[in-house]
Structures are given as structure tokens and as C-alpha cells.
Design a protein around this motif. Structure first.
Motif, PDB file in Angstrom:
ATOM      1  N   SER A  12      23.373   1.885  72.600  1.00 20.37           N
ATOM      2  CA  SER A  12      23.758   1.790  74.003  1.00 20.37           C
ATOM      3  C   SER A  12      22.552   2.054  74.898  1.00 20.37           C
ATOM      4  N   PHE A  13      22.437   1.291  75.957  1.00 21.83           N
ATOM      5  CA  PHE A  13      21.333   1.486  76.897  1.00 21.83           C
ATOM      6  C   PHE A  13      21.475   2.797  77.662  1.00 21.83           C
ATOM      7  N   LYS A  14      22.654   3.431  77.574  1.00 20.13           N
ATOM      8  CA  LYS A  14      22.908   4.710  78.239  1.00 20.13           C
ATOM      9  C   LYS A  14      22.522   5.912  77.375  1.00 20.13           C
ATOM     10  N   ALA A  15      22.246   5.678  76.098  1.00 18.04           N
ATOM     11  CA  ALA A  15      21.965   6.772  75.169  1.00 18.04           C
ATOM     12  C   ALA A  15      20.647   7.458  75.510  1.00 18.04           C
ATOM     13  N   SER A  16      20.619   8.762  75.265  1.00 20.24           N
ATOM     14  CA  SER A  16      19.392   9.533  75.473  1.00 20.24           C
ATOM     15  C   SER A  16      18.899  10.051  74.122  1.00 20.24           C
ATOM     16  N   GLN A  26      24.280  16.475  63.022  1.00 17.82           N
ATOM     17  CA  GLN A  26      25.501  16.739  62.255  1.00 17.82           C
ATOM     18  C   GLN A  26      25.307  16.376  60.784  1.00 17.82           C
ATOM     19  N   ALA A  27      24.305  15.546  60.490  1.00 15.83           N
ATOM     20  CA  ALA A  27      24.020  15.131  59.117  1.00 15.83           C
ATOM     21  C   ALA A  27      22.897  15.949  58.491  1.00 15.83           C
ATOM     22  N   GLY A  28      22.071  16.582  59.320  1.00 13.99           N
ATOM     23  CA  GLY A  28      20.942  17.355  58.814  1.00 13.99           C
ATOM     24  C   GLY A  28      19.972  17.642  59.939  1.00 13.99           C
ATOM     25  N   THR A  29      18.855  18.244  59.604  1.00 10.73           N
ATOM     26  CA  THR A  29      17.855  18.606  60.610  1.00 10.73           C
ATOM     27  C   THR A  29      17.104  17.365  61.082  1.00 10.73           C
ATOM     28  N   VAL A  30      17.077  17.192  62.409  1.00  2.40           N
ATOM     29  CA  VAL A  30      16.378  16.068  63.021  1.00  2.40           C
ATOM     30  C   VAL A  30      14.978  16.532  63.425  1.00  2.40           C
ATOM     31  N   THR A  31      13.965  15.813  62.960  1.00  2.00           N
ATOM     32  CA  THR A  31      12.580  16.123  63.306  1.00  2.00           C
ATOM     33  C   THR A  31      12.229  15.521  64.663  1.00  2.00           C
ATOM     34  N   SER A  32      12.695  14.284  64.898  1.00  2.00           N
ATOM     35  CA  SER A  32      12.441  13.630  66.181  1.00  2.00           C
ATOM     36  C   SER A  32      13.425  12.479  66.385  1.00  2.00           C
ATOM     37  N   ALA A  33      13.605  12.116  67.640  1.00  2.00           N
ATOM     38  CA  ALA A  33      14.410  10.947  68.013  1.00  2.00           C
ATOM     39  C   ALA A  33      13.652  10.245  69.129  1.00  2.00           C
ATOM     40  N   LYS A  34      13.387   8.959  68.934  1.00  3.51           N
ATOM     41  CA  LYS A  34      12.590   8.210  69.912  1.00  3.51           C
ATOM     42  C   LYS A  34      13.276   6.887  70.228  1.00  3.51           C
ATOM     43  N   ILE A  35      13.741   6.753  71.473  1.00  8.39           N
ATOM     44  CA  ILE A  35      14.309   5.494  71.945  1.00  8.39           C
ATOM     45  C   ILE A  35      13.142   4.607  72.364  1.00  8.39           C
ATOM     46  N   ILE A  36      13.148   3.380  71.892  1.00  3.14           N
ATOM     47  CA  ILE A  36      12.071   2.454  72.207  1.00  3.14           C
ATOM     48  C   ILE A  36      12.368   1.803  73.557  1.00  3.14           C
ATOM     49  N   THR A  37      11.376   1.852  74.431  1.00  2.06           N
ATOM     50  CA  THR A  37      11.556   1.338  75.791  1.00  2.06           C
ATOM     51  C   THR A  37      10.572   0.214  76.082  1.00  2.06           C
ATOM     52  N   LYS A  39       7.688  -1.411  77.976  1.00  4.50           N
ATOM     53  CA  LYS A  39       6.546  -0.741  78.600  1.00  4.50           C
ATOM     54  C   LYS A  39       6.417  -1.031  80.093  1.00  4.50           C
ATOM     55  N   ASN A  40       6.962  -2.145  80.554  1.00  8.97           N
ATOM     56  CA  ASN A  40       6.870  -2.480  81.981  1.00  8.97           C
ATOM     57  C   ASN A  40       7.986  -1.846  82.800  1.00  8.97           C
ATOM     58  N   SER A  41       9.227  -1.973  82.321  1.00  7.83           N
ATOM     59  CA  SER A  41      10.359  -1.474  83.103  1.00  7.83           C
ATOM     60  C   SER A  41      10.745  -0.039  82.750  1.00  7.83           C
ATOM     61  N   GLY A  42      10.381   0.407  81.550  1.00  8.92           N
ATOM     62  CA  GLY A  42      10.762   1.746  81.110  1.00  8.92           C
ATOM     63  C   GLY A  42      12.194   1.828  80.615  1.00  8.92           C
ATOM     64  N   LYS A  43      12.907   0.698  80.602  1.00  8.54           N
ATOM     65  CA  LYS A  43      14.306   0.690  80.163  1.00  8.54           C
ATOM     66  C   LYS A  43      14.386   0.553  78.649  1.00  8.54           C
ATOM     67  N   SER A  69      30.318   3.420  66.103  1.00  9.97           N
ATOM     68  CA  SER A  69      30.251   3.089  67.518  1.00  9.97           C
ATOM     69  C   SER A  69      29.887   4.338  68.316  1.00  9.97           C
ATOM     70  N   PHE A  70      28.777   4.262  69.042  1.00  3.77           N
ATOM     71  CA  PHE A  70      28.286   5.387  69.824  1.00  3.77           C
ATOM     72  C   PHE A  70      28.092   4.921  71.262  1.00  3.77           C
ATOM     73  N   LEU A  71      28.772   5.553  72.192  1.00  4.13           N
ATOM     74  CA  LEU A  71      28.729   5.191  73.606  1.00  4.13           C
ATOM     75  C   LEU A  71      29.085   3.706  73.801  1.00  4.13           C
ATOM     76  N   ASP A  72      30.143   3.304  73.131  1.00  4.29           N
ATOM     77  CA  ASP A  72      30.715   1.948  73.245  1.00  4.29           C
ATOM     78  C   ASP A  72      29.804   0.842  72.722  1.00  4.29           C
TER      79      ASP A  72
END
Length: 73
Positions: A12-16, A26-37, A39-43, A69-72
Motif C-alpha cells: 500500500s502506498f500508505k504504508a510506513s 510478529q514473525a521475528g526480530t526485524v533488522t530494518s524495513a525500507k520502503i522504496i521511493t 527519487k524525484n517525487s519521494g512517493k 492483505s495489508f492496508l487494503d
């Protein structure tokens, strides 16, 4: 022990990054989470990478969230 990076598609584009971290922890230890955006719009491009600390955590996350399904989306 090495961390495992998972591709998360159709996000979802709303996910952070914080929401992804909370969900995957909930599945285990998360080292990092990176949403790919854009580079021009930042979206969000609608996908991310979540790095799990262990292979076991990554396997559990794959089982729990495959076709999930996460955030529709």
C-alpha cells in the motif's frame, strides 16, 4: 548467523516503515524495513525490503504474510 532480506511487493502506498517493522516483528526480530521511493517525487513505489535477523524469522514471515492483505493491498 546472518540476516535475511525479504522483498515485500504490492505494498500500500500508505504504508510506513514503522508499520512494516511492527507487522514483521510478529514473525521475528526485524533488522530494518525500507520502503522504496521515487527519487524525484519521494512517493512510495509500492514495494519494500524487510530484513529479518534470522533465517527462522524470515521463513516464519514468508509463511505468515504470503498473499497477506495489508492496508487494503
Amino acid at each position: 548467523m546472518s540476516s535475511v532480506k525479504l522483498y515485500v511487493g504490492n505494498l500500500s502506498f500508505k504504508a510506513s516503515e514503522q508499520q512494516l517493522t511492527e507487522l514483521f516483528s510478529q514473525a521475528g526480530t526485524v533488522t530494518s524495513a525500507k520502503i522504496i521511493t521515487d527519487k524525484n517525487s519521494g512517493k512510495s513505489k509500492g514495494f519494500a525490503f524487510v530484513e529479518m535477523e534470522t533465517t527462522e524469522g524470515a521463513s516464519k514471515a514468508k509463511e505468515m504474510y504470503h498473499n497477506y492483505s495489508f492496508l487494503d493491498r
